[in-house]
Design a protein around this motif. Structure first.
Motif, PDB file in Angstrom:
ATOM      1  N   TYR A 100       1.003  -1.350  -0.023  1.00 51.81           N
ATOM      2  CA  TYR A 100       0.041   0.181   0.136  1.00 51.81           C
ATOM      3  C   TYR A 100       0.665   1.226  -0.155  1.00 51.81           C
ATOM      4  O   TYR A 100       0.406   2.329  -0.424  1.00 51.81           O
ATOM      5  CB  TYR A 100      -1.122  -0.216   1.143  1.00 51.81           C
ATOM      6  CG  TYR A 100      -0.494   0.183   2.457  1.00 51.81           C
ATOM      7  CD1 TYR A 100      -0.431   1.648   2.940  1.00 51.81           C
ATOM      8  CD2 TYR A 100      -0.237  -0.708   3.368  1.00 51.81           C
ATOM      9  CE1 TYR A 100      -0.112   1.758   4.033  1.00 51.81           C
ATOM     10  CE2 TYR A 100       0.143  -0.554   4.624  1.00 51.81           C
ATOM     11  CZ  TYR A 100       0.434   0.713   5.120  1.00 51.81           C
ATOM     12  OH  TYR A 100       0.706   0.929   6.372  1.00 51.81           O
ATOM     13  N   ASP A 125      -5.019   1.324   8.605  1.00 52.07           N
ATOM     14  CA  ASP A 125      -5.116   0.047   8.095  1.00 52.07           C
ATOM     15  C   ASP A 125      -5.638  -1.148   9.049  1.00 52.07           C
ATOM     16  O   ASP A 125      -5.450  -1.078  10.232  1.00 52.07           O
ATOM     17  CB  ASP A 125      -3.664  -0.482   7.237  1.00 52.07           C
ATOM     18  CG  ASP A 125      -2.649  -0.541   8.325  1.00 52.07           C
ATOM     19  OD1 ASP A 125      -2.639  -1.744   9.112  1.00 52.07           O
ATOM     20  OD2 ASP A 125      -1.689   0.090   8.508  1.00 52.07           O
ATOM     21  N   GLU A 126      -6.107  -2.238   8.412  1.00 53.22           N
ATOM     22  CA  GLU A 126      -6.668  -3.309   9.176  1.00 53.22           C
ATOM     23  C   GLU A 126      -6.490  -4.432   8.397  1.00 53.22           C
ATOM     24  O   GLU A 126      -6.739  -4.545   7.071  1.00 53.22           O
ATOM     25  CB  GLU A 126      -8.249  -2.877   9.156  1.00 53.22           C
ATOM     26  CG  GLU A 126      -9.028  -4.000   9.941  1.00 53.22           C
ATOM     27  CD  GLU A 126     -10.445  -3.917   9.962  1.00 53.22           C
ATOM     28  OE1 GLU A 126     -11.050  -4.862  10.506  1.00 53.22           O
ATOM     29  OE2 GLU A 126     -10.808  -2.997   9.805  1.00 53.22           O
ATOM     30  N   GLU A 127      -5.896  -5.508   9.149  1.00 51.79           N
ATOM     31  CA  GLU A 127      -5.769  -6.750   8.450  1.00 51.79           C
ATOM     32  C   GLU A 127      -7.064  -7.705   8.463  1.00 51.79           C
ATOM     33  O   GLU A 127      -7.577  -7.367   9.483  1.00 51.79           O
ATOM     34  CB  GLU A 127      -4.735  -7.718   8.943  1.00 51.79           C
ATOM     35  CG  GLU A 127      -3.277  -7.215   8.939  1.00 51.79           C
ATOM     36  CD  GLU A 127      -2.149  -8.134   9.445  1.00 51.79           C
ATOM     37  OE1 GLU A 127      -2.322  -9.165   9.674  1.00 51.79           O
ATOM     38  OE2 GLU A 127      -0.951  -7.408   9.479  1.00 51.79           O
ATOM     39  N   TYR A 135      -5.650  -9.838   3.497  1.00 45.65           N
ATOM     40  CA  TYR A 135      -5.192  -8.614   2.863  1.00 45.65           C
ATOM     41  C   TYR A 135      -5.568  -7.654   3.881  1.00 45.65           C
ATOM     42  O   TYR A 135      -5.866  -7.642   5.118  1.00 45.65           O
ATOM     43  CB  TYR A 135      -6.174  -8.414   1.589  1.00 45.65           C
ATOM     44  CG  TYR A 135      -7.730  -8.420   1.847  1.00 45.65           C
ATOM     45  CD1 TYR A 135      -8.348  -7.105   2.089  1.00 45.65           C
ATOM     46  CD2 TYR A 135      -8.523  -9.629   1.778  1.00 45.65           C
ATOM     47  CE1 TYR A 135      -9.625  -6.894   2.316  1.00 45.65           C
ATOM     48  CE2 TYR A 135      -9.904  -9.377   2.282  1.00 45.65           C
ATOM     49  CZ  TYR A 135     -10.364  -8.207   2.405  1.00 45.65           C
ATOM     50  OH  TYR A 135     -11.749  -8.319   2.662  1.00 45.65           O
ATOM     51  N   LYS A 136      -4.963  -6.518   3.390  1.00 42.08           N
ATOM     52  CA  LYS A 136      -5.020  -5.331   4.198  1.00 42.08           C
ATOM     53  C   LYS A 136      -5.987  -4.098   3.447  1.00 42.08           C
ATOM     54  O   LYS A 136      -6.045  -3.948   2.469  1.00 42.08           O
ATOM     55  CB  LYS A 136      -3.705  -4.665   4.276  1.00 42.08           C
ATOM     56  CG  LYS A 136      -2.811  -4.912   5.429  1.00 42.08           C
ATOM     57  CD  LYS A 136      -1.850  -4.028   5.698  1.00 42.08           C
ATOM     58  CE  LYS A 136      -0.932  -4.697   6.754  1.00 42.08           C
ATOM     59  NZ  LYS A 136       0.044  -3.719   7.183  1.00 42.08           N
ATOM     60  N   VAL A 138      -6.898  -0.360   3.687  1.00 41.36           N
ATOM     61  CA  VAL A 138      -6.279   0.794   4.127  1.00 41.36           C
ATOM     62  C   VAL A 138      -7.320   2.031   3.870  1.00 41.36           C
ATOM     63  O   VAL A 138      -7.628   2.190   2.610  1.00 41.36           O
ATOM     64  CB  VAL A 138      -4.933   1.081   3.311  1.00 41.36           C
ATOM     65  CG1 VAL A 138      -4.196   2.347   4.035  1.00 41.36           C
ATOM     66  CG2 VAL A 138      -3.934  -0.066   3.429  1.00 41.36           C
ATOM     67  N   TYR A 191      -7.062  -2.001  -1.089  1.00 39.63           N
ATOM     68  CA  TYR A 191      -6.808  -3.212  -0.704  1.00 39.63           C
ATOM     69  C   TYR A 191      -5.355  -3.760  -1.157  1.00 39.63           C
ATOM     70  O   TYR A 191      -5.315  -3.584  -2.327  1.00 39.63           O
ATOM     71  CB  TYR A 191      -7.942  -4.126  -1.046  1.00 39.63           C
ATOM     72  CG  TYR A 191      -9.208  -3.605  -0.517  1.00 39.63           C
ATOM     73  CD1 TYR A 191      -9.515  -3.918   0.572  1.00 39.63           C
ATOM     74  CD2 TYR A 191     -10.112  -2.494  -1.366  1.00 39.63           C
ATOM     75  CE1 TYR A 191     -10.620  -3.397   1.260  1.00 39.63           C
ATOM     76  CE2 TYR A 191     -11.263  -1.934  -0.797  1.00 39.63           C
ATOM     77  CZ  TYR A 191     -11.769  -2.438   0.682  1.00 39.63           C
ATOM     78  OH  TYR A 191     -12.980  -2.127   1.242  1.00 39.63           O
ATOM     79  N   ILE A 194      -1.634  -9.514   1.697  1.00 35.61           N
ATOM     80  CA  ILE A 194      -0.262  -9.519   2.693  1.00 35.61           C
ATOM     81  C   ILE A 194       0.423 -10.699   2.146  1.00 35.61           C
ATOM     82  O   ILE A 194       0.008 -11.828   1.953  1.00 35.61           O
ATOM     83  CB  ILE A 194      -1.068  -9.873   4.135  1.00 35.61           C
ATOM     84  CG1 ILE A 194      -1.865  -8.401   4.640  1.00 35.61           C
ATOM     85  CG2 ILE A 194       0.150 -10.028   5.122  1.00 35.61           C
ATOM     86  CD1 ILE A 194      -2.659  -8.825   5.983  1.00 35.61           C
TER      87      ILE A 194
END
Length: 194
Positions: A100, A125-127, A135-136, A138, A191, A194
């Motif tokens: 990102y 951001d959040e996993e 995925y993240k 953001v 998105y 990860i």
């Protein structure tokens, strides 16, 4: 004891005898024939009703089955749609491959290219894990000073960035201190795998 002789009966006794015989024969017919036939009729009527119910169900199904035409064409269309979905998923995954930070740099470059002045950028951001996919997500909040044309050009340019980016909110304000420019606050979601 006297013997019974039919010839010596009075007409009244003969009438009673005939009536009794008719009653006995009628009762015998009722018990031995009519009730048996009535039971058979009820059983047959029950079977007919069950058959009619089955036929009615079948009659409802047949038009539905008849409306399913060209099943092979529908299967082929489904296969084509499935192949297209696989391509779309592959494309989406390819757009989610970059980090990102690379995507943010590409967004900054797009802002410069559009002649929009990027005043601030804030990210959170959040996993997320769904099945085998990690995925993240953001959230990017950007404050931009520009004219209307530059902000429109910047938003159009986001489509060229190889990433999945959604414009969540846009807020435009006129501020006297930056006239003729406007202040635009954008909230974007992007998105990255990860």
């Amino acid at each position: 004891m006297n013997k019974f002789d039919i010839k010596k009966l009075t007409p009244r006794e003969k009438a009673i005898m005939v009536a009794m015989t008719l009653v006995v024969v009628g009762l015998g017919f009722f018990k031995l024939e009519y009730e048996v036939q009535e039971k058979k009729l009820k059983k047959i009527t029950s079977q007919i009703n069950k058959t009619n119910t089955s036929l009615n169900s079948l009659a409802r199904i047949i038009p539905a089955a008849a409306s399913v035409k060209n099943i092979e064409q529908k299967i082929n269309k489904f296969k084509d749609n499935n192949a297209q979905l696989k391509k779309d998923i592959k494309f989406a995954k390819s757009r989610m491959r970059g980090s990102y930070l690379e995507i943010l740099n590409a967004m900054n470059a797009e802002a410069e290219k559009s002649k929009a002045i990027l005043k601030s950028t804030k990210t959170t951001d959040e996993e997320i894990k769904k099945g085998k996919l990690k995925y993240k997500e953001v959230t990017v909040t950007m404050v931009i000073h520009s004219d209307y044309q530059a902000i429109a050009s910047f938003i159009e340019g986001l489509e060229k960035i190889p990433a999945i980016i959604f414009l969540d909110t846009i807020e435009i304000k006129r501020k006297d201190e930056i006239l003729p420019n406007i202040q635009t606050k954008l909230t974007l979601k992007l998105y990255a795998l990860i």
